[in-house]
Design a protein around this motif. Structure first.
Motif, mmCIF file in Angstrom:
data_model
loop_
_atom_site.group_PDB
_atom_site.id
_atom_site.type_symbol
_atom_site.label_atom_id
_atom_site.label_comp_id
_atom_site.label_asym_id
_atom_site.label_seq_id
_atom_site.Cartn_x
_atom_site.Cartn_y
_atom_site.Cartn_z
ATOM 1 N N MET A 205 -3.383 11.052 16.767
ATOM 2 C CA MET A 205 -2.077 10.945 17.426
ATOM 3 C C MET A 205 -2.234 10.516 18.881
ATOM 4 S SD MET A 205 0.181 14.244 16.309
ATOM 5 C CE MET A 205 1.259 14.222 14.876
ATOM 6 N N THR A 208 -3.431 6.861 19.313
ATOM 7 C CA THR A 208 -2.440 5.839 18.976
ATOM 8 C C THR A 208 -1.159 5.977 19.789
ATOM 9 O OG1 THR A 208 -1.620 7.216 17.142
ATOM 10 C CG2 THR A 208 -3.315 5.569 16.635
ATOM 11 N N TYR A 210 1.138 8.256 19.725
ATOM 12 C CA TYR A 210 2.201 8.528 18.764
ATOM 13 C C TYR A 210 3.368 9.238 19.451
ATOM 14 C CZ TYR A 210 4.138 9.688 14.163
ATOM 15 O OH TYR A 210 4.936 9.788 13.047
ATOM 16 N N TYR A 218 2.487 14.278 9.150
ATOM 17 C CA TYR A 218 1.925 13.138 9.879
ATOM 18 C C TYR A 218 1.135 12.304 8.889
ATOM 19 C CZ TYR A 218 -0.742 10.464 13.341
ATOM 20 O OH TYR A 218 -1.314 9.460 14.079
ATOM 21 N N LEU A 408 9.962 4.902 15.289
ATOM 22 C CA LEU A 408 9.598 5.460 13.989
ATOM 23 C C LEU A 408 10.555 5.072 12.874
ATOM 24 C CD1 LEU A 408 8.587 9.099 15.023
ATOM 25 C CD2 LEU A 408 7.081 7.182 14.517
#
Length: 494
Positions: A205, A208, A210, A218, A408
């Motif tokens: 996470m 990246t 996130y 996840y 997202l």
């Protein structure tokens, strides 16, 4: 619930044992009970001492919190150690409750039930990696099959391989080679359970960037997870020491957990790795529920619980579900069953921010939903719910706080969130979040118009702000707004 694992000993006290269990208290102590099982066959004395000390504290906390029902379980280390029975006897005297030592098959079944409890329509393999063992089991809906336990826990691998990752790889491949049905996981999800795999996902996470910090559900594509795991399983503890996302207690097991994951992906060829915070403990809770409670949707159950705690009326929230049903029938936007499910969840959450200061309702509601303790929803669905409550409180102009979440979801989900946000803003202006209003003031499509009927005795609820908000909703649906007011539009006559 007390969980005596091969690495950690944990106490979790739940608010209740319903479909969406909420932890009231959660503490773990990393004792390393399974650290020397492979070479000595025994629990180490220092690990036993730490575990019994933790259990004394847990007993005091159980009494202090007034837990009405206590479940205590132990897993691989206590099951396999030659001195495991003596340890369990001491632990039971301290805890004051019977401790069930799970078989490997039972561990796998409970881990799978944790997946059933925490995911909507789960389909794939559950893998629970502890300190002493790896449990694998096939999960398809509520049906479980092909369970197996393997001696591939992180601490056991370190012990058995003498801390040599190359030797550990040989052990992993040999054990996985015994599982004849791994190919059944091809193209399906692999649900990864356990603290070591959660630590690996946390690192991914961060790397990246996130936009969410929520661990449950996840998802990492299998090819990407393979590359990442292969990178980590070549790292030494010293090379991981500077990474803040991995706790010092997890540094030694992360390379071995990554190794197990890498070899699993190569042999199983799943579609994606999906992280689960639900496992054996939640599976045990789920197994104790009535059949009726098991059938409840975990997301809707969690949203209803939050609505009861924070909304002015959960009955009004359910009426909003049905009021918005009319907006998503032909000729309006058509929904899939999953989109309808998410919409109903959003309706239940639509009023949770009402106690906050008006200047902060949007931000607080967005953060509460985006980072809340929900299960049964993937991350795009979670982002959708957060956007819905954000638009409901902030209107459709301010997007500054929601931009990361927009990454997202696709354009269609953003549009649906804006429609729902506008619908909530209009509906709450008339209902004031009180029950009995929306069921008597329906919306309908009529040609190119979106009509809202406010019959007596609701006619006086019409006003400029209602008109303005309903117009915004109609525009998002490519319709002309019409609010019908008064005795000429009695529902009984329509």
């Amino acid at each position: 619930m007390v969980d005596i694992g091969s690495n950690s000993v944990r106490l979790i006290v739940y608010e209740d044992a319903g479909r969406a269990p909420a932890p009231l208290f959660n503490e773990k102590v990393l004792c390393g009970l399974g650290r020397t099982i492979a070479t000595t066959g025994k629990l180490a004395p220092d690990a036993i001492k730490r575990a019994l000390r933790a259990l004394r504290r847990f007993r005091a906390l159980i009494d202090q919190l007034g837990a009405g029902h206590v479940e205590a379980i132990a897993t691989a280390a206590a099951r396999e150690a030659s001195n495991g029975a003596d340890f369990i006897a001491q632990a039971e005297r301290i805890l004051g409750h019977k401790i069930t030592v799970l078989t490997g098959t039972k561990e796998a079944e409970l881990a799978a039930l944790g997946i059933v409890s925490g995911f909507h329509a789960a389909d794939g393999f559950a893998g629970d990696l502890g300190g002493g063992s790896l449990e694998l089991i096939d999960v398809r809906g509520g049906r479980l099959s092909d369970a197996m336990t393997l001696p591939l826990g992180g601490l056991r691998l370190i012990d058995a391989s003498g801390g040599n990752l190359r030797k550990a790889r040989e052990i992993v491949d040999a054990e996985l080679g015994k599982v004849e049905w791994l190919e059944k996981g091809r193209g399906r999800d692999f649900y990864a359970i356990g603290g070591t795999w959660r630590a690996l996902a946390r690192l991914h996470m961060t790397q990246t960037n996130y936009p969410l910090s929520v661990m449950h559900n996840y998802r990492i594509a299998a090819d990407e997870a393979l590359k990442f795991a292969a990178l980590l399983d070549h790292q030494s503890q010293s090379s991981l020491a500077g990474i803040r996302d991995i706790s010092s207690a997890r540094r030694e097991t992360v390379p071995y957990g990554a190794l197990v994951l890498e070899r699993l992906i190569k042999q199983m060829k799943p579609r994606a790795i999906v992280i689960s915070v639900f496992g054996i403990r939640e599976g045990l809770l789920y197994s104790l529920l009535s059949e009726e409670e098991k059938r409840r949707d975990p997301l809707i159950a969690a949203c209803e619980d939050l609505a009861r705690q924070r909304s002015r009326s959960v009955d009004s929230a359910y009426e909003l579900c049905f009021w918005t049903d009319a907006l998503f029938r032909a000729p309006g936007p058509i929904e899939t069953p999953e989109q309808r499910r998410l919409r109903h969840a959003a309706c239940l959450l639509s009023d949770i921010g009402w106690r906050a200061h008006p200047d902060y309702r949007g931000a607080q509601s967005l953060n509460l939903v985006a980072h809340g303790d929900f299960v049964g929803v993937d991350h795009p669905g979670r982002a959708f719910l957060a956007l819905c409550v954000y638009y409901r409180n902030e209107g459709l102009v301010r997007d500054d706080l929601s931009q990361k979440l927009v990454e997202l979801v696709d354009k269609d989900m953003v549009k649906r969130a804006r429609i729902l946000g506008a619908a909530f803003r209009a509906a709450h202006m008339v209902s004031a979040a009180m029950p009995g209003v929306l069921t008597n003031t329906p919306v309908t499509y009529e040609g190119n118009r979106l009509a809202w009927t406010l019959p007596e005795p609701y006619a006086n609820l019409e006003g400029e702000r209602v008109e303005r908000r309903f117009k915004q909703l109609a525009e998002l649906l490519d319709r002309e707004p019409e609010i019908r007011v008064g005795s000429a539009y009695q529902l009984a006559a329509s």
